[in-house]
Enzyme design. Structure first.
Site, PDB file in Angstrom:
ATOM      1  N   TYR A 124       0.817  -1.212   0.000  1.00 41.54           N
ATOM      2  CA  TYR A 124       0.000   0.000   0.000  1.00 41.54           C
ATOM      3  C   TYR A 124       0.854   1.267   0.000  1.00 41.54           C
ATOM      4  O   TYR A 124       0.316   2.368  -0.036  1.00 41.54           O
ATOM      5  CB  TYR A 124      -0.923   0.022   1.217  1.00 41.54           C
ATOM      6  CG  TYR A 124      -2.089  -0.904   1.082  1.00 41.54           C
ATOM      7  CD1 TYR A 124      -1.897  -2.274   1.093  1.00 41.54           C
ATOM      8  CD2 TYR A 124      -3.378  -0.426   0.932  1.00 41.54           C
ATOM      9  CE1 TYR A 124      -2.954  -3.145   0.966  1.00 41.54           C
ATOM     10  CE2 TYR A 124      -4.446  -1.292   0.804  1.00 41.54           C
ATOM     11  CZ  TYR A 124      -4.230  -2.643   0.824  1.00 41.54           C
ATOM     12  OH  TYR A 124      -5.288  -3.504   0.696  1.00 41.54           O
ATOM     13  N   LYS A 171       3.867 -14.649   4.940  1.00 45.29           N
ATOM     14  CA  LYS A 171       4.248 -15.529   3.839  1.00 45.29           C
ATOM     15  C   LYS A 171       5.776 -15.490   3.757  1.00 45.29           C
ATOM     16  O   LYS A 171       6.375 -15.251   2.697  1.00 45.29           O
ATOM     17  CB  LYS A 171       3.576 -15.029   2.538  1.00 45.29           C
ATOM     18  CG  LYS A 171       3.711 -15.952   1.348  1.00 45.29           C
ATOM     19  CD  LYS A 171       2.730 -17.104   1.350  1.00 45.29           C
ATOM     20  CE  LYS A 171       2.996 -18.023   0.175  1.00 45.29           C
ATOM     21  NZ  LYS A 171       2.194 -19.267   0.211  1.00 45.29           N
ATOM     22  N   ASP A 204      -1.918 -18.510   3.486  1.00 44.76           N
ATOM     23  CA  ASP A 204      -2.824 -19.418   2.760  1.00 44.76           C
ATOM     24  C   ASP A 204      -3.420 -20.449   3.713  1.00 44.76           C
ATOM     25  O   ASP A 204      -4.626 -20.725   3.688  1.00 44.76           O
ATOM     26  CB  ASP A 204      -2.134 -20.071   1.555  1.00 44.76           C
ATOM     27  CG  ASP A 204      -0.665 -20.368   1.784  1.00 44.76           C
ATOM     28  OD1 ASP A 204      -0.102 -19.895   2.779  1.00 44.76           O
ATOM     29  OD2 ASP A 204      -0.058 -21.095   0.963  1.00 44.76           O
ATOM     30  N   ASP A 228      -6.112  -6.783   4.849  1.00 46.81           N
ATOM     31  CA  ASP A 228      -7.276  -6.311   4.090  1.00 46.81           C
ATOM     32  C   ASP A 228      -8.107  -7.508   3.627  1.00 46.81           C
ATOM     33  O   ASP A 228      -9.322  -7.570   3.802  1.00 46.81           O
ATOM     34  CB  ASP A 228      -6.766  -5.501   2.889  1.00 46.81           C
ATOM     35  CG  ASP A 228      -7.894  -4.833   2.141  1.00 46.81           C
ATOM     36  OD1 ASP A 228      -8.963  -4.625   2.738  1.00 46.81           O
ATOM     37  OD2 ASP A 228      -7.706  -4.519   0.947  1.00 46.81           O
TER      38      ASP A 228
END
Ligand code: NAD
Length: 336
Positions: A124, A171, A204, A228
Protein backbone atom coordinates in the site's frame (compact mmCIF):
# COMPACT_ATOMS: atom_id res chain seq x y z
CA UNK A 1 -18.17 14.61 29.66
CA UNK A 2 -18.80 15.99 26.19
CA UNK A 3 -16.86 15.20 23.02
CA UNK A 4 -16.40 16.96 19.71
CA UNK A 5 -16.29 14.42 16.89
CA UNK A 6 -15.55 14.90 13.21
CA UNK A 7 -18.23 13.31 11.03
CA UNK A 8 -17.37 12.49 7.41
CA UNK A 9 -20.54 11.29 5.66
CA UNK A 10 -18.61 9.90 2.69
CA UNK A 11 -19.71 8.72 -0.76
CA UNK A 12 -22.41 6.38 -2.06
CA UNK A 13 -24.27 4.83 0.88
CA UNK A 14 -22.06 6.79 3.32
CA UNK A 15 -24.50 9.63 4.17
CA UNK A 16 -27.36 7.19 4.95
CA UNK A 17 -25.35 4.93 7.23
CA UNK A 18 -23.46 7.67 9.07
CA UNK A 19 -26.76 9.48 9.69
CA UNK A 20 -28.20 6.23 11.11
CA UNK A 21 -25.14 5.79 13.37
CA UNK A 22 -25.27 9.41 14.54
CA UNK A 23 -28.96 9.06 15.48
CA UNK A 24 -28.26 5.88 17.48
CA UNK A 25 -25.24 7.36 19.30
CA UNK A 26 -27.16 10.54 20.14
CA UNK A 27 -30.08 8.46 21.43
CA UNK A 28 -27.71 6.66 23.82
CA UNK A 29 -27.37 9.97 25.67
CA UNK A 30 -23.67 10.62 25.04
CA UNK A 31 -22.92 14.32 24.81
CA UNK A 32 -21.36 14.70 21.37
CA UNK A 33 -20.97 17.78 19.24
CA UNK A 34 -20.63 16.61 15.64
CA UNK A 35 -18.56 18.67 13.21
CA UNK A 36 -19.36 17.52 9.70
CA UNK A 37 -16.90 17.82 6.83
CA UNK A 38 -17.25 16.53 3.29
CA UNK A 39 -14.67 14.46 1.45
CA UNK A 40 -14.79 12.23 -1.60
CA UNK A 41 -16.27 12.47 -5.08
CA UNK A 42 -18.66 15.31 -4.30
CA UNK A 43 -15.87 17.75 -3.37
CA UNK A 44 -13.55 17.07 -6.33
CA UNK A 45 -15.13 19.75 -8.58
CA UNK A 46 -14.75 22.40 -5.85
CA UNK A 47 -11.30 21.51 -4.46
CA UNK A 48 -9.67 19.48 -7.23
CA UNK A 49 -9.03 16.67 -4.73
CA UNK A 50 -11.27 14.21 -2.86
CA UNK A 51 -9.28 14.88 0.32
CA UNK A 52 -9.09 18.65 0.87
CA UNK A 53 -6.76 19.95 3.57
CA UNK A 54 -9.62 20.98 5.90
CA UNK A 55 -10.65 17.33 6.29
CA UNK A 56 -7.25 16.35 7.67
CA UNK A 57 -7.10 19.53 9.77
CA UNK A 58 -10.52 18.89 11.35
CA UNK A 59 -9.65 15.28 12.21
CA UNK A 60 -6.36 16.45 13.72
CA UNK A 61 -8.17 19.15 15.73
CA UNK A 62 -10.88 16.86 17.16
CA UNK A 63 -8.66 13.73 17.24
CA UNK A 64 -11.60 11.37 16.71
CA UNK A 65 -13.72 10.88 13.58
CA UNK A 66 -16.61 8.71 12.44
CA UNK A 67 -16.35 8.19 8.71
CA UNK A 68 -18.51 6.80 5.92
CA UNK A 69 -16.82 4.98 3.05
CA UNK A 70 -15.17 6.97 0.27
CA UNK A 71 -15.18 5.93 -3.37
CA UNK A 72 -11.80 5.58 -5.03
CA UNK A 73 -12.26 6.65 -8.65
CA UNK A 74 -10.90 3.88 -10.89
CA UNK A 75 -8.52 4.87 -13.67
CA UNK A 76 -8.35 8.54 -12.61
CA UNK A 77 -5.38 10.29 -11.07
CA UNK A 78 -6.30 9.69 -7.42
CA UNK A 79 -4.83 6.96 -5.31
CA UNK A 80 -7.13 5.61 -2.61
CA UNK A 81 -8.33 8.46 -0.42
CA UNK A 82 -8.63 6.03 2.47
CA UNK A 83 -5.01 4.99 2.18
CA UNK A 84 -3.97 8.65 1.90
CA UNK A 85 -5.98 9.56 4.99
CA UNK A 86 -4.54 6.70 7.05
CA UNK A 87 -0.99 7.60 6.04
CA UNK A 88 -1.42 11.34 6.45
CA UNK A 89 -2.71 10.87 10.03
CA UNK A 90 -0.36 7.97 10.75
CA UNK A 91 -3.26 5.72 11.73
CA UNK A 92 -1.01 2.71 12.00
CA UNK A 93 -3.39 0.12 13.45
CA UNK A 94 -6.46 -1.08 11.61
CA UNK A 95 -8.64 -3.02 14.03
CA UNK A 96 -11.50 -5.13 12.70
CA UNK A 97 -13.42 -7.36 15.11
CA UNK A 98 -15.53 -10.23 13.76
CA UNK A 99 -17.82 -11.96 16.19
CA UNK A 100 -20.91 -14.13 15.92
CA UNK A 101 -24.02 -12.05 16.49
CA UNK A 102 -27.33 -13.23 17.97
CA UNK A 103 -30.00 -13.99 15.39
CA UNK A 104 -27.57 -13.96 12.44
CA UNK A 105 -27.28 -17.51 11.25
CA UNK A 106 -24.09 -18.46 9.45
CA UNK A 107 -22.27 -21.77 9.23
CA UNK A 108 -20.26 -20.78 12.29
CA UNK A 109 -20.91 -20.22 15.97
CA UNK A 110 -18.75 -18.70 18.66
CA UNK A 111 -16.53 -16.69 16.32
CA UNK A 112 -14.83 -13.94 18.31
CA UNK A 113 -11.82 -12.65 16.40
CA UNK A 114 -10.01 -9.36 16.10
CA UNK A 115 -7.99 -8.62 12.97
CA UNK A 116 -5.10 -6.23 13.69
CA UNK A 117 -3.77 -5.02 10.37
CA UNK A 118 -0.68 -2.86 9.83
CA UNK A 119 -2.10 0.20 8.10
CA UNK A 120 0.73 2.30 6.68
CA UNK A 121 3.12 0.28 4.52
CA UNK A 122 3.48 -3.03 2.62
CA UNK A 123 2.26 -2.91 -1.02
CA UNK A 124 0.00 0.00 0.00
CA UNK A 125 3.03 2.30 0.00
CA UNK A 126 1.86 2.93 -3.59
CA UNK A 127 5.30 2.73 -5.19
CA UNK A 128 4.51 1.26 -8.60
CA UNK A 129 5.85 1.80 -12.04
CA UNK A 130 5.77 0.40 -15.54
CA UNK A 131 8.81 -1.44 -16.83
CA UNK A 132 8.79 -1.13 -20.59
CA UNK A 133 5.50 -1.68 -22.40
CA UNK A 134 4.54 -5.03 -21.04
CA UNK A 135 5.49 -5.19 -17.37
CA UNK A 136 4.87 -3.37 -14.12
CA UNK A 137 6.44 -3.43 -10.67
CA UNK A 138 5.03 -2.69 -7.22
CA UNK A 139 7.35 -2.30 -4.27
CA UNK A 140 6.54 -3.93 -0.94
CA UNK A 141 7.89 -1.96 2.00
CA UNK A 142 8.14 -3.44 5.49
CA UNK A 143 10.06 -1.69 8.25
CA UNK A 144 11.07 -3.01 11.64
CA UNK A 145 9.74 0.12 13.31
CA UNK A 146 6.20 -0.22 11.91
CA UNK A 147 6.19 -4.00 12.39
CA UNK A 148 7.21 -3.79 16.05
CA UNK A 149 4.67 -1.01 16.62
CA UNK A 150 1.74 -3.02 15.20
CA UNK A 151 2.85 -6.20 16.98
CA UNK A 152 2.96 -4.26 20.26
CA UNK A 153 -0.53 -2.92 19.51
CA UNK A 154 -1.88 -6.45 18.91
CA UNK A 155 -0.41 -7.84 22.14
CA UNK A 156 -1.58 -4.83 24.16
CA UNK A 157 -5.07 -5.25 22.70
CA UNK A 158 -5.02 -8.94 23.64
CA UNK A 159 -4.14 -8.06 27.24
CA UNK A 160 -6.62 -5.19 27.45
CA UNK A 161 -9.48 -7.33 26.14
CA UNK A 162 -8.52 -10.44 28.13
CA UNK A 163 -7.73 -12.37 24.96
CA UNK A 164 -5.52 -15.42 25.06
CA UNK A 165 -3.71 -15.75 21.77
CA UNK A 166 -2.06 -13.68 19.02
CA UNK A 167 -1.53 -15.39 15.65
CA UNK A 168 0.93 -13.63 13.33
CA UNK A 169 0.05 -14.23 9.68
CA UNK A 170 2.76 -14.06 6.99
CA UNK A 171 4.25 -15.53 3.84
CA UNK A 172 7.86 -15.51 5.01
CA UNK A 173 8.56 -18.82 3.28
CA UNK A 174 8.40 -16.90 -0.05
CA UNK A 175 8.99 -13.26 0.91
CA UNK A 176 11.90 -14.01 3.18
CA UNK A 177 13.09 -10.44 3.64
CA UNK A 178 9.85 -8.44 3.90
CA UNK A 179 7.48 -10.89 5.56
CA UNK A 180 10.53 -12.39 7.28
CA UNK A 181 11.15 -9.04 8.98
CA UNK A 182 7.49 -8.70 9.97
CA UNK A 183 7.60 -12.19 11.49
CA UNK A 184 10.90 -11.59 13.31
CA UNK A 185 9.51 -8.40 14.85
CA UNK A 186 6.35 -10.23 16.01
CA UNK A 187 8.56 -12.94 17.58
CA UNK A 188 10.69 -10.33 19.33
CA UNK A 189 7.70 -8.38 20.69
CA UNK A 190 5.92 -11.57 21.81
CA UNK A 191 8.70 -12.21 24.35
CA UNK A 192 7.47 -9.29 26.45
CA UNK A 193 3.99 -10.89 26.70
CA UNK A 194 4.52 -14.35 28.23
CA UNK A 195 0.88 -14.34 29.39
CA UNK A 196 -0.38 -14.28 25.75
CA UNK A 197 0.01 -17.38 23.55
CA UNK A 198 1.94 -16.61 20.37
CA UNK A 199 1.38 -18.58 17.18
CA UNK A 200 2.64 -18.27 13.59
CA UNK A 201 0.63 -19.10 10.47
CA UNK A 202 1.28 -18.83 6.73
CA UNK A 203 -1.47 -16.74 5.12
CA UNK A 204 -2.82 -19.42 2.76
CA UNK A 205 -3.08 -21.96 5.58
CA UNK A 206 -4.68 -19.26 7.73
CA UNK A 207 -7.48 -18.78 5.16
CA UNK A 208 -8.21 -22.49 5.14
CA UNK A 209 -8.16 -22.75 8.94
CA UNK A 210 -10.45 -19.74 9.26
CA UNK A 211 -13.15 -21.30 7.09
CA UNK A 212 -12.75 -24.65 8.87
CA UNK A 213 -12.55 -23.62 12.53
CA UNK A 214 -12.61 -19.84 13.10
CA UNK A 215 -13.51 -20.31 16.76
CA UNK A 216 -9.93 -21.52 17.35
CA UNK A 217 -8.49 -18.03 16.71
CA UNK A 218 -8.43 -14.88 18.78
CA UNK A 219 -6.24 -11.94 17.69
CA UNK A 220 -4.78 -12.06 14.16
CA UNK A 221 -1.75 -9.86 13.43
CA UNK A 222 -1.12 -9.16 9.74
CA UNK A 223 0.75 -6.89 7.34
CA UNK A 224 -1.43 -4.49 5.35
CA UNK A 225 -2.47 -6.50 2.27
CA UNK A 226 -3.15 -9.84 3.96
CA UNK A 227 -4.99 -7.90 6.67
CA UNK A 228 -7.28 -6.31 4.09
CA UNK A 229 -8.13 -9.64 2.47
CA UNK A 230 -8.44 -11.69 5.66
CA UNK A 231 -10.68 -9.08 7.32
CA UNK A 232 -13.27 -9.41 4.52
CA UNK A 233 -13.03 -13.20 4.92
CA UNK A 234 -13.67 -12.79 8.66
CA UNK A 235 -16.64 -10.49 7.96
CA UNK A 236 -18.08 -13.31 5.84
CA UNK A 237 -17.86 -15.72 8.77
CA UNK A 238 -20.23 -13.66 10.91
CA UNK A 239 -22.84 -12.29 8.49
CA UNK A 240 -21.09 -10.23 5.84
CA UNK A 241 -19.85 -6.71 5.24
CA UNK A 242 -23.09 -5.20 6.54
CA UNK A 243 -22.12 -6.11 10.12
CA UNK A 244 -18.32 -5.59 10.06
CA UNK A 245 -17.03 -2.54 11.97
CA UNK A 246 -13.52 -1.12 12.01
CA UNK A 247 -11.17 1.41 13.55
CA UNK A 248 -7.99 3.12 12.36
CA UNK A 249 -5.93 4.05 15.37
CA UNK A 250 -2.86 6.26 15.59
CA UNK A 251 -0.94 7.95 18.37
CA UNK A 252 -2.69 11.28 17.78
CA UNK A 253 -5.98 10.49 16.07
CA UNK A 254 -8.47 7.71 15.46
CA UNK A 255 -10.93 7.24 12.60
CA UNK A 256 -13.80 4.78 12.98
CA UNK A 257 -15.40 3.36 9.83
CA UNK A 258 -17.09 0.21 8.51
CA UNK A 259 -14.99 -2.39 6.68
CA UNK A 260 -17.22 -2.11 3.60
CA UNK A 261 -17.03 0.43 0.81
CA UNK A 262 -19.47 2.97 -0.66
CA UNK A 263 -21.59 0.33 -2.50
CA UNK A 264 -22.62 2.87 -5.18
CA UNK A 265 -25.35 0.67 -6.65
CA UNK A 266 -27.29 0.91 -3.38
CA UNK A 267 -26.72 4.65 -2.81
CA UNK A 268 -29.73 6.79 -1.89
CA UNK A 269 -32.09 3.81 -1.69
CA UNK A 270 -32.34 3.56 2.10
CA UNK A 271 -31.83 -0.19 1.94
CA UNK A 272 -28.30 -1.06 3.16
CA UNK A 273 -27.40 -2.27 6.61
CA UNK A 274 -26.30 0.51 9.00
CA UNK A 275 -24.92 -1.95 11.59
CA UNK A 276 -21.28 -1.92 10.45
CA UNK A 277 -21.23 1.86 10.96
CA UNK A 278 -23.24 1.73 14.20
CA UNK A 279 -20.83 -0.89 15.59
CA UNK A 280 -17.89 1.28 14.44
CA UNK A 281 -19.57 3.98 16.52
CA UNK A 282 -19.63 1.56 19.47
CA UNK A 283 -15.87 1.04 19.04
CA UNK A 284 -15.52 4.84 19.01
CA UNK A 285 -17.47 5.17 22.27
CA UNK A 286 -15.24 2.53 23.90
CA UNK A 287 -12.18 4.46 22.70
CA UNK A 288 -13.65 7.64 24.21
CA UNK A 289 -14.19 5.86 27.54
CA UNK A 290 -18.00 5.93 27.12
CA UNK A 291 -18.29 2.29 28.11
CA UNK A 292 -21.81 2.34 29.44
CA UNK A 293 -23.26 3.92 26.27
CA UNK A 294 -21.29 1.42 24.16
CA UNK A 295 -22.74 -1.47 26.15
CA UNK A 296 -26.28 -0.09 25.92
CA UNK A 297 -26.08 0.29 22.15
CA UNK A 298 -24.65 -3.22 21.82
CA UNK A 299 -27.50 -4.63 23.91
CA UNK A 300 -30.07 -2.75 21.79
CA UNK A 301 -28.46 -4.03 18.56
CA UNK A 302 -28.52 -7.60 19.89
CA UNK A 303 -32.18 -7.24 20.79
CA UNK A 304 -33.13 -6.03 17.31
CA UNK A 305 -31.10 -8.82 15.69
CA UNK A 306 -32.68 -11.46 17.92
CA UNK A 307 -36.20 -10.13 17.16
CA UNK A 308 -35.52 -10.39 13.42
CA UNK A 309 -38.30 -7.90 12.70
CA UNK A 310 -36.38 -4.85 11.47
CA UNK A 311 -33.51 -6.31 9.47
CA UNK A 312 -32.14 -5.09 6.16
CA UNK A 313 -32.04 -7.19 2.97
CA UNK A 314 -28.55 -8.63 3.57
CA UNK A 315 -29.77 -10.20 6.84
CA UNK A 316 -32.87 -11.66 5.17
CA UNK A 317 -35.27 -8.83 6.10
CA UNK A 318 -36.95 -6.02 4.19
CA UNK A 319 -36.46 -3.05 6.52
CA UNK A 320 -34.75 0.11 5.32
CA UNK A 321 -31.58 1.67 6.76
CA UNK A 322 -33.54 4.29 8.71
CA UNK A 323 -36.08 1.75 9.95
CA UNK A 324 -33.39 -0.53 11.36
CA UNK A 325 -31.72 2.43 13.11
CA UNK A 326 -35.16 3.44 14.44
CA UNK A 327 -35.72 -0.06 15.88
CA UNK A 328 -32.33 0.12 17.65
CA UNK A 329 -33.23 3.54 19.09
CA UNK A 330 -36.58 2.15 20.33
CA UNK A 331 -34.78 -0.78 21.98
CA UNK A 332 -32.35 1.69 23.60
CA UNK A 333 -35.21 3.77 24.97
CA UNK A 334 -36.99 0.71 26.37
CA UNK A 335 -33.76 -0.27 28.18
CA UNK A 336 -33.37 3.14 29.88
P1 NAD B 1 -18.39 -2.40 -1.22
O1 NAD B 1 -18.00 -2.87 0.13
O2 NAD B 1 -18.77 -0.97 -1.37
O3 NAD B 1 -19.66 -3.24 -1.71
C1 NAD B 1 -19.63 -4.58 -2.13
C2 NAD B 1 -21.01 -5.19 -1.91
O4 NAD B 1 -21.17 -5.50 -0.52
C3 NAD B 1 -22.16 -4.24 -2.20
O5 NAD B 1 -22.52 -4.21 -3.54
C4 NAD B 1 -23.25 -4.82 -1.35
O6 NAD B 1 -23.83 -5.90 -2.00
C5 NAD B 1 -22.49 -5.29 -0.13
N1 NAD B 1 -22.51 -4.28 0.94
C6 NAD B 1 -21.55 -3.37 1.26
N2 NAD B 1 -21.92 -2.64 2.30
C7 NAD B 1 -23.15 -3.07 2.67
C8 NAD B 1 -24.07 -2.70 3.70
N3 NAD B 1 -23.81 -1.72 4.58
N4 NAD B 1 -25.25 -3.36 3.76
C9 NAD B 1 -25.54 -4.33 2.90
N5 NAD B 1 -24.73 -4.74 1.92
C10 NAD B 1 -23.54 -4.12 1.80
O7 NAD B 1 -17.20 -2.79 -2.21
P2 NAD B 1 -16.87 -2.31 -3.70
O8 NAD B 1 -18.13 -2.29 -4.50
O9 NAD B 1 -15.75 -3.14 -4.10
O10 NAD B 1 -16.34 -0.83 -3.53
C11 NAD B 1 -17.10 0.35 -3.82
C12 NAD B 1 -16.24 1.57 -3.57
O11 NAD B 1 -15.93 1.67 -2.17
C13 NAD B 1 -14.87 1.55 -4.30
O12 NAD B 1 -14.64 2.84 -4.83
C14 NAD B 1 -13.87 1.25 -3.21
O13 NAD B 1 -12.61 1.81 -3.47
C15 NAD B 1 -14.52 1.91 -2.02
N6 NAD B 1 -14.12 1.36 -0.72
C16 NAD B 1 -13.96 2.26 0.29
C17 NAD B 1 -13.62 1.80 1.55
C18 NAD B 1 -13.47 2.82 2.63
O14 NAD B 1 -13.89 3.96 2.50
N7 NAD B 1 -12.88 2.47 3.77
C19 NAD B 1 -13.48 0.43 1.80
C20 NAD B 1 -13.68 -0.47 0.75
C21 NAD B 1 -14.01 0.01 -0.51
Amino acid sequence: MSHTITLIPGDGIGPEITEAARRVIDAAGVRIRWETVDAGEAVIPQYGTPLPRQVIDLIKKNKVALKGPLTTPVGKGFRSINVALRRELNLYANVRPARSLPGIETRYRDVDLVVVRENTEDLYAGIEHRVGNDAAESIKIITGEASRRIAGYAFDLARRQGRKKVTVVHKANIMKLTDGLFLDCAREVSKAYPDVIFEEMIVDAMCMKLVQSPEAYDVLLLPNLYGDIVSDLCAGLVGGLGVAPGANIGAEAAVFEPVHGSAPKHAGKNRVNPLATILSGVMMLEYLGEREAAERITAAVFKVLANKSSLTYDLGGSAGTGEMAGAIIKALERNK
